[in-house]
Write a protein that holds these residues in place. Structure first.
Motif, PDB file in Angstrom:
ATOM      1  N   PRO A 130       0.811  -1.226   0.000  1.00  0.00           N
ATOM      2  CA  PRO A 130       0.000   0.000   0.000  1.00  0.00           C
ATOM      3  C   PRO A 130       0.840   1.270   0.000  1.00  0.00           C
ATOM      4  CG  PRO A 130      -0.909  -1.595   1.535  1.00  0.00           C
ATOM      5  CD  PRO A 130       0.416  -2.142   1.082  1.00  0.00           C
ATOM      6  N   ALA A 131       1.972   1.254   0.708  1.00  0.00           N
ATOM      7  CA  ALA A 131       2.839   2.438   0.726  1.00  0.00           C
ATOM      8  C   ALA A 131       3.379   2.737  -0.664  1.00  0.00           C
ATOM      9  CB  ALA A 131       3.986   2.229   1.712  1.00  0.00           C
ATOM     10  N   LEU A 132       3.840   1.709  -1.365  1.00  0.00           N
ATOM     11  CA  LEU A 132       4.415   1.914  -2.696  1.00  0.00           C
ATOM     12  C   LEU A 132       3.364   2.358  -3.699  1.00  0.00           C
ATOM     13  CD1 LEU A 132       6.880  -1.100  -3.049  1.00  0.00           C
ATOM     14  CD2 LEU A 132       7.362   1.230  -2.301  1.00  0.00           C
ATOM     15  N   ARG A 133       2.236   1.660  -3.725  1.00  0.00           N
ATOM     16  CA  ARG A 133       1.224   1.981  -4.727  1.00  0.00           C
ATOM     17  C   ARG A 133       0.620   3.361  -4.474  1.00  0.00           C
ATOM     18  NH1 ARG A 133       3.407  -2.307  -5.517  1.00  0.00           N
ATOM     19  NH2 ARG A 133       4.793  -0.737  -6.400  1.00  0.00           N
ATOM     20  N   GLY A 134       0.378   3.694  -3.219  1.00  0.00           N
ATOM     21  CA  GLY A 134      -0.166   5.014  -2.930  1.00  0.00           C
ATOM     22  C   GLY A 134       0.782   6.122  -3.335  1.00  0.00           C
ATOM     23  N   PHE A 135       2.089   5.920  -3.095  1.00  0.00           N
ATOM     24  CA  PHE A 135       3.046   6.961  -3.463  1.00  0.00           C
ATOM     25  C   PHE A 135       3.202   7.056  -4.974  1.00  0.00           C
ATOM     26  CE2 PHE A 135       7.234   8.803  -4.219  1.00  0.00           C
ATOM     27  CZ  PHE A 135       7.108   9.968  -3.485  1.00  0.00           C
ATOM     28  N   GLU A 136       3.247   5.930  -5.669  1.00  0.00           N
ATOM     29  CA  GLU A 136       3.333   5.970  -7.134  1.00  0.00           C
ATOM     30  C   GLU A 136       2.161   6.752  -7.721  1.00  0.00           C
ATOM     31  OE1 GLU A 136       5.567   1.696  -8.058  1.00  0.00           O
ATOM     32  OE2 GLU A 136       3.391   1.796  -7.858  1.00  0.00           O
ATOM     33  N   LYS A 137       0.966   6.491  -7.228  1.00  0.00           N
ATOM     34  CA  LYS A 137      -0.226   7.184  -7.737  1.00  0.00           C
ATOM     35  C   LYS A 137      -0.134   8.685  -7.459  1.00  0.00           C
ATOM     36  CE  LYS A 137      -5.304   6.873  -7.582  1.00  0.00           C
ATOM     37  NZ  LYS A 137      -5.687   8.136  -6.922  1.00  0.00           N
ATOM     38  N   HIS A 138       0.280   9.050  -6.252  1.00  0.00           N
ATOM     39  CA  HIS A 138       0.387  10.469  -5.912  1.00  0.00           C
ATOM     40  C   HIS A 138       1.470  11.150  -6.743  1.00  0.00           C
ATOM     41  CE1 HIS A 138      -0.523  13.759  -3.068  1.00  0.00           C
ATOM     42  NE2 HIS A 138       0.710  14.136  -3.340  1.00  0.00           N
ATOM     43  N   LEU A 139       2.588  10.475  -6.942  1.00  0.00           N
ATOM     44  CA  LEU A 139       3.670  11.058  -7.735  1.00  0.00           C
ATOM     45  C   LEU A 139       3.221  11.290  -9.174  1.00  0.00           C
ATOM     46  CD1 LEU A 139       6.625  11.943  -7.994  1.00  0.00           C
ATOM     47  CD2 LEU A 139       7.240   9.542  -8.367  1.00  0.00           C
ATOM     48  N   TRP A 200      -5.340  -7.858  -5.120  1.00  0.00           N
ATOM     49  CA  TRP A 200      -5.168  -7.010  -6.302  1.00  0.00           C
ATOM     50  C   TRP A 200      -3.769  -6.410  -6.390  1.00  0.00           C
ATOM     51  CZ3 TRP A 200     -10.297  -4.323  -4.649  1.00  0.00           C
ATOM     52  CH2 TRP A 200     -11.381  -5.115  -5.044  1.00  0.00           C
ATOM     53  N   GLN A 201      -2.871  -6.816  -5.502  1.00  0.00           N
ATOM     54  CA  GLN A 201      -1.550  -6.193  -5.455  1.00  0.00           C
ATOM     55  C   GLN A 201      -0.806  -6.303  -6.783  1.00  0.00           C
ATOM     56  OE1 GLN A 201       0.708  -7.790  -2.198  1.00  0.00           O
ATOM     57  NE2 GLN A 201      -0.480  -6.714  -0.640  1.00  0.00           N
ATOM     58  N   GLY A 202      -0.814  -7.490  -7.368  1.00  0.00           N
ATOM     59  CA  GLY A 202      -0.076  -7.681  -8.613  1.00  0.00           C
ATOM     60  C   GLY A 202      -0.601  -6.812  -9.735  1.00  0.00           C
ATOM     61  N   GLU A 203      -1.937  -6.751  -9.876  1.00  0.00           N
ATOM     62  CA  GLU A 203      -2.527  -5.936 -10.936  1.00  0.00           C
ATOM     63  C   GLU A 203      -2.248  -4.450 -10.716  1.00  0.00           C
ATOM     64  OE1 GLU A 203      -4.060  -8.378  -9.405  1.00  0.00           O
ATOM     65  OE2 GLU A 203      -5.161  -9.624 -10.839  1.00  0.00           O
ATOM     66  N   HIS A 204      -2.398  -3.983  -9.476  1.00  0.00           N
ATOM     67  CA  HIS A 204      -2.134  -2.568  -9.200  1.00  0.00           C
ATOM     68  C   HIS A 204      -0.672  -2.219  -9.457  1.00  0.00           C
ATOM     69  CE1 HIS A 204      -5.880  -2.162  -6.388  1.00  0.00           C
ATOM     70  NE2 HIS A 204      -6.181  -2.050  -7.667  1.00  0.00           N
ATOM     71  N   ARG A 205       0.226  -3.132  -9.101  1.00  0.00           N
ATOM     72  CA  ARG A 205       1.651  -2.891  -9.348  1.00  0.00           C
ATOM     73  C   ARG A 205       1.915  -2.751 -10.842  1.00  0.00           C
ATOM     74  NH1 ARG A 205       3.591  -7.598  -8.010  1.00  0.00           N
ATOM     75  NH2 ARG A 205       3.344  -7.154  -5.801  1.00  0.00           N
ATOM     76  N   ARG A 206       1.372  -3.655 -11.635  1.00  0.00           N
ATOM     77  CA  ARG A 206       1.625  -3.612 -13.081  1.00  0.00           C
ATOM     78  C   ARG A 206       1.011  -2.370 -13.725  1.00  0.00           C
ATOM     79  NH1 ARG A 206       1.221  -9.233 -12.236  1.00  0.00           N
ATOM     80  NH2 ARG A 206      -1.047  -9.235 -12.435  1.00  0.00           N
ATOM     81  N   ILE A 207      -0.175  -1.972 -13.293  1.00  0.00           N
ATOM     82  CA  ILE A 207      -0.830  -0.798 -13.874  1.00  0.00           C
ATOM     83  C   ILE A 207      -0.017   0.467 -13.601  1.00  0.00           C
ATOM     84  CG2 ILE A 207      -2.855   0.702 -13.708  1.00  0.00           C
ATOM     85  CD1 ILE A 207      -4.481  -1.894 -13.103  1.00  0.00           C
ATOM     86  N   LEU A 208       0.360   0.675 -12.343  1.00  0.00           N
ATOM     87  CA  LEU A 208       1.056   1.912 -11.988  1.00  0.00           C
ATOM     88  C   LEU A 208       2.474   1.940 -12.549  1.00  0.00           C
ATOM     89  CD1 LEU A 208      -0.301   2.317  -8.363  1.00  0.00           C
ATOM     90  CD2 LEU A 208      -0.739   3.836 -10.298  1.00  0.00           C
ATOM     91  N   GLN A 209       3.134   0.810 -12.582  1.00  0.00           N
ATOM     92  CA  GLN A 209       4.478   0.807 -13.148  1.00  0.00           C
ATOM     93  C   GLN A 209       4.441   0.985 -14.659  1.00  0.00           C
ATOM     94  OE1 GLN A 209       6.628  -2.569 -11.525  1.00  0.00           O
ATOM     95  NE2 GLN A 209       6.676  -1.655  -9.488  1.00  0.00           N
TER      96      GLN A 209
END
Length: 243
Positions: A130-139, A200-209
């Motif tokens: 959650p920390a990584l995905r939230g920061f990627e989205k905000h960035l 959903w971690q894997g899907e969210h990681r792939r989408i944001l990256q």
């Protein structure tokens, strides 16, 4: 930029500079990413050298014109965050993202500094994904790529939970054509709500990256490779214990 004092900042990266100095990349509250020369700090165990470490909140000053001013006073602004294992490499990933994507000496919104601080706190508490995905989205939002994950980019239609969609970087969410890989609409809607469920971690990681990839210019992040290898190793160990 002539003189700055008492500026809240974090060290993103530091490397040797000539014989006795360090070149430090800072993320500061009011000036964004700043490169500074910490002269004469190498070789000493205490003082400024001991403070110039990642994941420790600081108050810093610097002097000078140009792209590399000279570091002045450095004071602790709190206790260092205890990151270890997966969380430590995740923290290095956040730092590398900021070094790669933020230009030097360009002020950033205070919300980005706050998001970074909060993300490090979440890492320290063990909520890594959650920390990584939230920061990627905000960035992405602060860089001008505020994707609407709950609407399609082609016709502004609402994303349906049962539909299949994909993200096209620089465009947005698009419906999948027959046979085209993608994710369920439910995954995109959860991303819009910042609902970081484990399934959903894997899907969210792939989408944001995928959204970040064009901004990185095709150059891989070293920290991402190390973090990915560590995550796979942890998964193998969990499966081994389960077997």
């Amino acid at each position: 930029m002539n003189a700055v004092d008492g500026e809240p900042a974090w060290v993103l990266h530091a490397r040797p500079w000539r014989d006795t100095s360090l070149l430090c990349e800072l993320f500061s509250h009011g000036h964004g990413r700043v490169g500074v020369l910490a002269r004469g700090v190498r070789g000493g165990r205490g003082g400024r050298r001991a403070l110039l470490q990642p994941f420790r909140p600081l108050l810093v000053g610097w002097r000078g014109r140009g792209e590399l001013p000279t570091l002045g006073a450095v004071e602790p602004a709190g206790a260092p965050l205890a990151l270890a294992g997966e969380a430590l490499y995740a923290g290095f990933y956040l730092n590398e993202l900021l070094c790669r994507l933020l230009p030097r000496q360009m002020p950033q919104p205070p919300s980005l500094f706050l998001a970074y601080r909060e993300s490090l706190g979440r890492l320290a508490r063990g909520t890594v994904e959650p920390a990584l995905r939230g920061f990627e989205k905000h960035l992405l939002e602060q860089l001008g790529y505020a994707y609407r994950f709950d609407r399609t980019a082609d016709d502004d239609a609402p994303v349906r939970p049962g539909g299949r969609y994909r993200l096209e970087a620089g465009v947005g969410v698009l419906p999948c054509l027959p046979g085209e890989p993608g994710c369920s609409g439910e995954v995109f809607l959860a991303l819009a709500r910042e609902e970081w469920r484990p399934e959903w971690q894997g899907e969210h990681r792939r989408i944001l990256q995928a959204a970040l990839e064009p901004l990185l210019g095709g150059r891989p992040l070293r920290s991402r490779a190390v973090y990915g290898a560590l995550r796979r190793l942890a998964g193998d160990r969990r499966r081994g214990r389960a077997g």
